[in-house]
Scaffold this motif. Structure first.
Motif, PDB file in Angstrom:
ATOM      1  N   VAL A  77     110.040  65.597 -21.851  1.00 38.65           N
ATOM      2  CA  VAL A  77     109.835  66.212 -20.537  1.00 38.65           C
ATOM      3  C   VAL A  77     110.002  65.169 -19.433  1.00 38.65           C
ATOM      4  N   ILE A  78     109.453  63.977 -19.635  1.00 40.48           N
ATOM      5  CA  ILE A  78     109.590  62.902 -18.644  1.00 40.48           C
ATOM      6  C   ILE A  78     111.065  62.520 -18.483  1.00 40.48           C
ATOM      7  N   PHE A  82     112.867  80.150 -27.144  1.00 45.00           N
ATOM      8  CA  PHE A  82     113.642  81.030 -28.016  1.00 45.00           C
ATOM      9  C   PHE A  82     113.681  80.554 -29.468  1.00 45.00           C
ATOM     10  N   LEU A  83     113.787  79.233 -29.654  1.00 43.12           N
ATOM     11  CA  LEU A  83     113.900  78.700 -31.009  1.00 43.12           C
ATOM     12  C   LEU A  83     112.604  78.073 -31.511  1.00 43.12           C
ATOM     13  N   GLY A  84     111.607  77.979 -30.643  1.00 42.40           N
ATOM     14  CA  GLY A  84     110.344  77.376 -31.041  1.00 42.40           C
ATOM     15  C   GLY A  84     110.443  75.875 -31.262  1.00 42.40           C
ATOM     16  N   GLU A  85     111.402  75.223 -30.590  1.00 39.87           N
ATOM     17  CA  GLU A  85     111.568  73.785 -30.750  1.00 39.87           C
ATOM     18  C   GLU A  85     110.444  73.021 -30.055  1.00 39.87           C
ATOM     19  N   HIS A  86     110.145  71.881 -30.599  1.00 44.85           N
ATOM     20  CA  HIS A  86     109.088  71.028 -30.057  1.00 44.85           C
ATOM     21  C   HIS A  86     109.646  70.210 -28.891  1.00 44.85           C
ATOM     22  N   VAL A  87     109.023  70.317 -27.731  1.00 44.84           N
ATOM     23  CA  VAL A  87     109.411  69.525 -26.566  1.00 44.84           C
ATOM     24  C   VAL A  87     108.207  68.666 -26.206  1.00 44.84           C
ATOM     25  N   ASN A  88     108.281  67.377 -26.562  1.00 40.70           N
ATOM     26  CA  ASN A  88     107.134  66.495 -26.336  1.00 40.70           C
ATOM     27  C   ASN A  88     107.139  65.905 -24.924  1.00 40.70           C
ATOM     28  N   THR A  89     106.087  65.177 -24.601  1.00 40.30           N
ATOM     29  CA  THR A  89     105.910  64.617 -23.265  1.00 40.30           C
ATOM     30  C   THR A  89     107.040  63.659 -22.906  1.00 40.30           C
ATOM     31  N   THR A  90     107.455  62.830 -23.834  1.00 41.16           N
ATOM     32  CA  THR A  90     108.529  61.874 -23.570  1.00 41.16           C
ATOM     33  C   THR A  90     109.815  62.594 -23.193  1.00 41.16           C
ATOM     34  N   ILE A 110     113.740  64.361 -19.043  1.00 39.42           N
ATOM     35  CA  ILE A 110     114.431  65.443 -18.342  1.00 39.42           C
ATOM     36  C   ILE A 110     114.073  65.417 -16.860  1.00 39.42           C
ATOM     37  N   GLY A 111     112.817  65.114 -16.547  1.00 38.55           N
ATOM     38  CA  GLY A 111     112.398  64.994 -15.151  1.00 38.55           C
ATOM     39  C   GLY A 111     113.152  63.895 -14.422  1.00 38.55           C
ATOM     40  N   ILE A 112     113.330  62.763 -15.084  1.00 43.03           N
ATOM     41  CA  ILE A 112     114.087  61.651 -14.486  1.00 43.03           C
ATOM     42  C   ILE A 112     115.535  62.071 -14.222  1.00 43.03           C
ATOM     43  N   ILE A 113     116.120  62.788 -15.165  1.00 39.83           N
ATOM     44  CA  ILE A 113     117.486  63.285 -14.978  1.00 39.83           C
ATOM     45  C   ILE A 113     117.554  64.208 -13.763  1.00 39.83           C
ATOM     46  N   CYS A 114     116.573  65.092 -13.630  1.00 34.77           N
ATOM     47  CA  CYS A 114     116.554  66.034 -12.502  1.00 34.77           C
ATOM     48  C   CYS A 114     116.419  65.304 -11.169  1.00 34.77           C
ATOM     49  N   VAL A 115     115.595  64.258 -11.137  1.00 34.38           N
ATOM     50  CA  VAL A 115     115.468  63.454  -9.915  1.00 34.38           C
ATOM     51  C   VAL A 115     116.819  62.825  -9.591  1.00 34.38           C
ATOM     52  N   GLY A 116     117.509  62.328 -10.596  1.00 30.98           N
ATOM     53  CA  GLY A 116     118.836  61.752 -10.387  1.00 30.98           C
ATOM     54  C   GLY A 116     119.814  62.762  -9.822  1.00 30.98           C
ATOM     55  N   ILE A 117     119.741  64.000 -10.284  1.00 31.45           N
ATOM     56  CA  ILE A 117     120.620  65.066  -9.784  1.00 31.45           C
ATOM     57  C   ILE A 117     120.357  65.283  -8.297  1.00 31.45           C
ATOM     58  N   VAL A 118     119.090  65.303  -7.899  1.00 36.03           N
ATOM     59  CA  VAL A 118     118.746  65.505  -6.482  1.00 36.03           C
ATOM     60  C   VAL A 118     119.298  64.346  -5.645  1.00 36.03           C
ATOM     61  N   VAL A 119     119.135  63.128  -6.124  1.00 37.60           N
ATOM     62  CA  VAL A 119     119.638  61.956  -5.390  1.00 37.60           C
ATOM     63  C   VAL A 119     121.153  62.044  -5.219  1.00 37.60           C
ATOM     64  N   ILE A 120     121.863  62.385  -6.291  1.00 40.75           N
ATOM     65  CA  ILE A 120     123.330  62.491  -6.213  1.00 40.75           C
ATOM     66  C   ILE A 120     123.744  63.635  -5.294  1.00 40.75           C
ATOM     67  N   SER A 121     123.036  64.754  -5.357  1.00 42.58           N
ATOM     68  CA  SER A 121     123.413  65.914  -4.541  1.00 42.58           C
ATOM     69  C   SER A 121     123.260  65.643  -3.050  1.00 42.58           C
ATOM     70  N   ARG A 122     122.373  64.752  -2.683  1.00 44.60           N
ATOM     71  CA  ARG A 122     122.181  64.395  -1.267  1.00 44.60           C
ATOM     72  C   ARG A 122     123.383  63.637  -0.717  1.00 44.60           C
ATOM     73  N   SER A 123     124.175  63.041  -1.594  1.00 45.11           N
ATOM     74  CA  SER A 123     125.324  62.256  -1.138  1.00 45.11           C
ATOM     75  C   SER A 123     126.576  63.110  -0.972  1.00 45.11           C
ATOM     76  N   ALA A 124     126.525  64.338  -1.467  1.00 47.23           N
ATOM     77  CA  ALA A 124     127.729  65.188  -1.428  1.00 47.23           C
ATOM     78  C   ALA A 124     127.867  65.908  -0.103  1.00 47.23           C
ATOM     79  N   THR A 157     118.555  73.842 -21.555  1.00 53.14           N
ATOM     80  CA  THR A 157     118.574  73.874 -23.014  1.00 53.14           C
ATOM     81  C   THR A 157     117.192  73.610 -23.597  1.00 53.14           C
ATOM     82  N   ALA A 158     116.465  72.666 -23.016  1.00 49.64           N
ATOM     83  CA  ALA A 158     115.117  72.377 -23.517  1.00 49.64           C
ATOM     84  C   ALA A 158     114.193  73.580 -23.343  1.00 49.64           C
TER      85      ALA A 158
END
Length: 124
Positions: free
Chosen positions: A107-108, A97-105, A110-124, A90-91
């Motif tokens: 992005v960080i 597409f919508l020209g929305e502002h995505v600041n550094t905070t 979302i990055g933390i969320i993605c790391v969490g997804i990888v950690v959880i996926s390793r347990s499945a 979505t970000a």
């Protein structure tokens, strides 16, 4: 979770994210919600014919169907965290597409969320 099921899950999440973007575009097109009941009918009439709204609802419907396929074959505790990938999708779509502002905070975060997804996926 095998690659085929993972792909269906990603399709579902992507369609859900696209639906969110379409609904945002709907509201940008139609404007604010009506302030009175008198203008509600006009708003709903415009909403019912809005291509962004109809497309968003179609994306939601297909997304739900795909997600039901995923849940029929995967544990919900393993599948559900994949929905968080929607934040990234979505970000990215919102930015391009919508020209929305995505600041550094953001992005960080979302990055933390993605790391969490990888950690959880390793347990499945």
């Amino acid at each position: 979770m095998n690659l085929s099921l993972f792909s269906i899950a990603i399709l579902s999440v992507t369609l859900n994210a696209v639906a969110q973007i379409a609904l945002r575009k709907t509201m940008l097109t139609l404007g604010a919600l009506p302030a009175s009941l008198f203008t509600l009918f006009s708003f709903l009439s415009n909403l019912a014919g809005n291509i962004w709204f109809l497309g968003g609802m179609l994306c939601y419907a297909v997304s739900i169907g795909a997600w039901m396929v995923v849940l029929s074959k995967a544990e919900v505790s393993a599948a559900y965290p994949l929905l968080s990938i929607g934040y990234l999708i979505t970000a990215v779509i919102g930015y391009f597409f919508l020209g929305e502002h995505v600041n550094t905070t953001r992005v960080i975060g979302i990055g933390i969320i993605c790391v969490g997804i990888v950690v959880i996926s390793r347990s499945a």
